[in-house]
Design an enzyme around this catalytic site. Structure first.
Site, short mmCIF file in Angstrom:
data_model
loop_
_atom_site.label_atom_id
_atom_site.label_comp_id
_atom_site.label_asym_id
_atom_site.label_seq_id
_atom_site.Cartn_x
_atom_site.Cartn_y
_atom_site.Cartn_z
N ARG A 59 46.76 74.08 -47.12
CA ARG A 59 46.56 72.72 -47.64
C ARG A 59 46.24 71.72 -46.54
O ARG A 59 45.37 70.89 -46.66
CB ARG A 59 47.81 72.25 -48.39
CG ARG A 59 48.02 72.93 -49.72
CD ARG A 59 49.37 72.65 -50.26
NE ARG A 59 50.39 73.18 -49.35
CZ ARG A 59 51.67 73.35 -49.67
NH1 ARG A 59 52.10 72.99 -50.84
NH2 ARG A 59 52.51 73.85 -48.80
N HIS A 69 47.64 76.77 -56.72
CA HIS A 69 47.66 78.23 -56.63
C HIS A 69 46.49 78.82 -57.42
O HIS A 69 45.81 79.73 -56.95
CB HIS A 69 48.94 78.80 -57.27
CG HIS A 69 50.21 78.49 -56.56
ND1 HIS A 69 51.29 77.94 -57.19
CD2 HIS A 69 50.59 78.69 -55.27
CE1 HIS A 69 52.28 77.81 -56.32
NE2 HIS A 69 51.88 78.25 -55.15
#
Ligand code: PNS
Length: 162
Positions: free
Chosen positions: A91, A18
């Site tokens: 991702r 993050h």
């Protein structure tokens, strides 16, 4: 005019993955509001206040980051802070369908707010808050995955549950 973007998520808890997205988003926009929102399909380990506290600690060196929480729709939050963009990390291909659904829904709700995706650094492509919680729960080493303050919060949280 100041360009404000929103980086939304559950952040339960914030990870280096993050943080990487936040740092990169903050480079492109004048202000980046990191906002803790409710994901109705998740049962969080940390309270909203605890998650905010951790995000504040680990982003304190990024001057144009603001940390917030909101109960309700992401687009309503974005409107309330006059944000023109949403930043999400991607991702792997496995994230794509979920992200496409959220993005399409948000566009139906408000097509003035654009979503931008940042490809996660390869180093963090496997990383998720869920996997970090799983490892921490069984006393595994998460020091490469989360900042030290998050690591101790996880340790305390699981110790208090024993
Ligand atoms: O970190 P997460 O759990 O993948 O983040 C998902 C989140 C919190 C951004 C998403 O669930 C969300 O935006 N929740 C707020 C409610 C909302 O706006 N839903 C409409 C879009 S589907």
């Amino acid at each position: 005019m100041m360009k404000v973007a929103v980086c939304p998520g559950s952040f339960d808890p914030i990870t280096y993955g993050h943080l990487d997205i936040i740092k990169r988003g903050a480079k492109v926009f004048d202000q980046l509001n990191v906002v803790v929102l409710n994901n109705s399909s998740k049962n969080p380990l940390f309270s909203v206040e605890e998650r905010i506290e951790l995000i504040k600690k680990v982003t304190s060196d990024i001057p144009n980051v603001k940390v917030d929480s909101f109960q309700g729709l992401l687009v309503d939050y974005a409107k309330s802070v006059k944000a023109s963009a949403i930043i999400r990390g991607l991702r792997a291909v496995s994230d794509f369908e979920y992200e496409m659904q959220i993005t399409s829904m948000n566009r139906v709700l408000d097509d003035a707010i654009e979503t931008f995706f940042v490809m996660t650094n390869n180093q963090y492509s496997f990383l998720s808050s869920s996997i970090v919680k799983e490892v921490a729960k069984y006393n595994g080493n998460v020091s490469e995955l989360v900042p030290a303050s998050v690591e101790s919060a996880l340790r305390e949280k699981f110790a208090s549950k024993e």
